[in-house]
Scaffold this motif. Sequence first.
Motif, PDB file in Angstrom:
ATOM      1  N   ASP A  36       1.006  -1.299  -0.182  1.00  0.00           N
ATOM      2  CA  ASP A  36       0.026  -0.024  -0.057  1.00  0.00           C
ATOM      3  C   ASP A  36       0.951   1.190  -0.030  1.00  0.00           C
ATOM      4  N   GLY A  37       0.239   2.323  -0.423  1.00  0.00           N
ATOM      5  CA  GLY A  37       1.013   3.641  -0.408  1.00  0.00           C
ATOM      6  C   GLY A  37       1.847   4.150   0.863  1.00  0.00           C
ATOM      7  N   VAL A  38       1.118   3.952   1.837  1.00  0.00           N
ATOM      8  CA  VAL A  38       1.721   4.426   3.240  1.00  0.00           C
ATOM      9  C   VAL A  38       2.705   3.420   3.555  1.00  0.00           C
ATOM     10  N   ALA A  39       2.818   2.377   3.246  1.00  0.00           N
ATOM     11  CA  ALA A  39       4.206   1.199   3.708  1.00  0.00           C
ATOM     12  C   ALA A  39       5.097   1.760   2.536  1.00  0.00           C
ATOM     13  N   ALA A  40       4.788   2.155   1.385  1.00  0.00           N
ATOM     14  CA  ALA A  40       5.763   2.592   0.098  1.00  0.00           C
ATOM     15  C   ALA A  40       6.415   3.693   0.550  1.00  0.00           C
ATOM     16  N   VAL A  41       5.851   4.593   1.171  1.00  0.00           N
ATOM     17  CA  VAL A  41       6.729   6.007   1.458  1.00  0.00           C
ATOM     18  C   VAL A  41       7.375   5.653   2.722  1.00  0.00           C
ATOM     19  N   ASP A  42       7.129   5.182   3.701  1.00  0.00           N
ATOM     20  CA  ASP A  42       7.636   4.721   4.870  1.00  0.00           C
ATOM     21  C   ASP A  42       9.008   3.921   4.323  1.00  0.00           C
ATOM     22  N   ALA A  43       8.850   2.850   3.678  1.00  0.00           N
ATOM     23  CA  ALA A  43      10.005   1.977   3.346  1.00  0.00           C
ATOM     24  C   ALA A  43      11.001   2.894   2.422  1.00  0.00           C
ATOM     25  N   ARG A  57      -3.156   2.535  -8.448  1.00  0.00           N
ATOM     26  CA  ARG A  57      -4.079   2.389  -7.468  1.00  0.00           C
ATOM     27  C   ARG A  57      -3.599   1.438  -6.179  1.00  0.00           C
ATOM     28  N   MET A  58      -3.614   2.140  -5.201  1.00  0.00           N
ATOM     29  CA  MET A  58      -2.988   1.208  -3.970  1.00  0.00           C
ATOM     30  C   MET A  58      -4.141   1.718  -2.737  1.00  0.00           C
ATOM     31  N   PRO A  59      -4.145   0.854  -1.533  1.00  0.00           N
ATOM     32  CA  PRO A  59      -4.767   1.265  -0.313  1.00  0.00           C
ATOM     33  C   PRO A  59      -4.061   2.420   0.188  1.00  0.00           C
ATOM     34  N   ARG A  60      -4.961   3.099   1.062  1.00  0.00           N
ATOM     35  CA  ARG A  60      -4.319   3.883   2.029  1.00  0.00           C
ATOM     36  C   ARG A  60      -3.866   5.170   1.653  1.00  0.00           C
ATOM     37  N   ARG A  61      -2.875   5.149   0.448  1.00  0.00           N
ATOM     38  CA  ARG A  61      -2.528   6.291  -0.226  1.00  0.00           C
ATOM     39  C   ARG A  61      -2.137   5.842  -1.868  1.00  0.00           C
ATOM     40  N   ASP A  62      -2.722   6.556  -2.804  1.00  0.00           N
ATOM     41  CA  ASP A  62      -2.491   6.109  -4.294  1.00  0.00           C
ATOM     42  C   ASP A  62      -0.978   6.457  -4.635  1.00  0.00           C
ATOM     43  N   GLY A  63      -0.861   6.119  -6.056  1.00  0.00           N
ATOM     44  CA  GLY A  63       0.504   6.184  -6.533  1.00  0.00           C
ATOM     45  C   GLY A  63       0.707   7.443  -6.702  1.00  0.00           C
ATOM     46  N   LEU A  64      -0.026   8.218  -7.067  1.00  0.00           N
ATOM     47  CA  LEU A  64       0.178   9.700  -7.361  1.00  0.00           C
ATOM     48  C   LEU A  64       0.591  10.432  -6.249  1.00  0.00           C
ATOM     49  N   GLU A  65       0.166  10.298  -4.983  1.00  0.00           N
ATOM     50  CA  GLU A  65       0.327  10.952  -3.737  1.00  0.00           C
ATOM     51  C   GLU A  65       2.004  10.331  -3.405  1.00  0.00           C
ATOM     52  N   VAL A  66       2.006   8.831  -3.661  1.00  0.00           N
ATOM     53  CA  VAL A  66       3.360   8.344  -3.180  1.00  0.00           C
ATOM     54  C   VAL A  66       4.508   8.942  -4.315  1.00  0.00           C
ATOM     55  N   THR A  67       4.168   9.033  -5.253  1.00  0.00           N
ATOM     56  CA  THR A  67       4.828   9.934  -6.405  1.00  0.00           C
ATOM     57  C   THR A  67       5.538  11.306  -6.100  1.00  0.00           C
ATOM     58  N   ARG A  68       4.416  12.194  -5.387  1.00  0.00           N
ATOM     59  CA  ARG A  68       4.672  13.563  -4.873  1.00  0.00           C
ATOM     60  C   ARG A  68       5.404  13.594  -3.818  1.00  0.00           C
ATOM     61  N   VAL A  81      11.163   7.860  -9.295  1.00  0.00           N
ATOM     62  CA  VAL A  81       9.874   6.692  -9.396  1.00  0.00           C
ATOM     63  C   VAL A  81       9.684   6.661 -10.857  1.00  0.00           C
ATOM     64  N   VAL A  82       9.199   5.396 -11.110  1.00  0.00           N
ATOM     65  CA  VAL A  82       8.686   4.746 -12.431  1.00  0.00           C
ATOM     66  C   VAL A  82       7.234   4.289 -11.990  1.00  0.00           C
ATOM     67  N   VAL A  83       6.377   4.942 -12.376  1.00  0.00           N
ATOM     68  CA  VAL A  83       4.856   4.492 -12.346  1.00  0.00           C
ATOM     69  C   VAL A  83       4.730   3.245 -13.305  1.00  0.00           C
ATOM     70  N   PRO A  95      -0.686  13.850 -13.758  1.00  0.00           N
ATOM     71  CA  PRO A  95      -0.302  14.211 -12.660  1.00  0.00           C
ATOM     72  C   PRO A  95       0.940  13.691 -12.168  1.00  0.00           C
ATOM     73  N   ALA A  96       1.221  12.235 -12.305  1.00  0.00           N
ATOM     74  CA  ALA A  96       2.504  11.452 -12.109  1.00  0.00           C
ATOM     75  C   ALA A  96       3.709  12.178 -12.625  1.00  0.00           C
ATOM     76  N   LEU A  97       3.595  12.808 -13.888  1.00  0.00           N
ATOM     77  CA  LEU A  97       4.795  13.460 -14.341  1.00  0.00           C
ATOM     78  C   LEU A  97       4.979  14.656 -13.854  1.00  0.00           C
ATOM     79  N   ARG A  98       3.819  15.415 -13.558  1.00  0.00           N
ATOM     80  CA  ARG A  98       3.987  16.439 -12.810  1.00  0.00           C
ATOM     81  C   ARG A  98       4.558  16.480 -11.293  1.00  0.00           C
ATOM     82  N   PHE A  99       4.369  15.355 -10.701  1.00  0.00           N
ATOM     83  CA  PHE A  99       4.810  15.043  -9.321  1.00  0.00           C
ATOM     84  C   PHE A  99       6.305  14.615  -9.320  1.00  0.00           C
ATOM     85  N   GLY A 100       6.776  14.369 -10.705  1.00  0.00           N
ATOM     86  CA  GLY A 100       8.183  14.147 -10.549  1.00  0.00           C
ATOM     87  C   GLY A 100       8.560  12.904 -11.083  1.00  0.00           C
TER      88      GLY A 100
END
Length: 225
Positions: A36-43, A57-68, A81-83, A95-100
């Motif tokens: 999930d997105g929260v675990a991804a950012v933490d890791a 599309r992931m639980p708790r936090r989606d990939g766009l927010e993770v990318t940002r 980050v590669v989506v 948005p993914a590209l705009r977020f980096g």
Amino acid sequence: MTIRLLIADDQEMVRRGMRRILEHQPDMEVVAEAADGVAAVDAARRLLPDVALVDIRMPRRDGLEVTRLLAGPEAAHPVRVVVVTTFDLDEYVYPALRFGASGFLLKRSGPALLVEAVRAAMAGDSLISPSITVRLLRHVTGDPATAPRRDRQRRRDEVLTEREIEIAGKVAEGRTNADIAGELFISAGTVKTHVASIQRKLGVRNRVGIAVRAWELGYATGRMP
């Protein structure tokens, strides 16, 4: 040098398949997985991988927010980050590209492109489906809702020299440094220097960011090869 990777996808089978493909490469190591997105950012913040492969599309936090959070301008320790997603939708790609994001890859693209996307991200380049890029960036350029913002940004970006504008346009059309050097009769090293200057002036992290901004500002007039 070993490329350290994070895989973030809510499907265990997908994570397992990507790990198998990537760890088959002698210079790649998967240091973490996240469902999930929260675990991804933490890791990512804890382990600082070189590249994170992130589903949309992931639980708790989606990939766009993770990318940002991992690759955006506010990231304390930016991660490439590669989506990697099933969904070829403008509302995800742009948005993914705009977020980096350093790339946008469809899951059906296959193992070779997955590996290539990782290598491109490590090299400071990007890999994205040309059909997605052309459709998306042409759409953005012609969207009247973004015109006021584009006009403001154009005024800020007028610091680019004529040569930098020319090179930014060619980057947006998918040209490599070698291609640009050949077309403009300058060295590849000179092109690389110009590209670095363009990234700094436009406030973007990679060539994808240059491409997005160049299409918005009308610097790109041709078609991607």
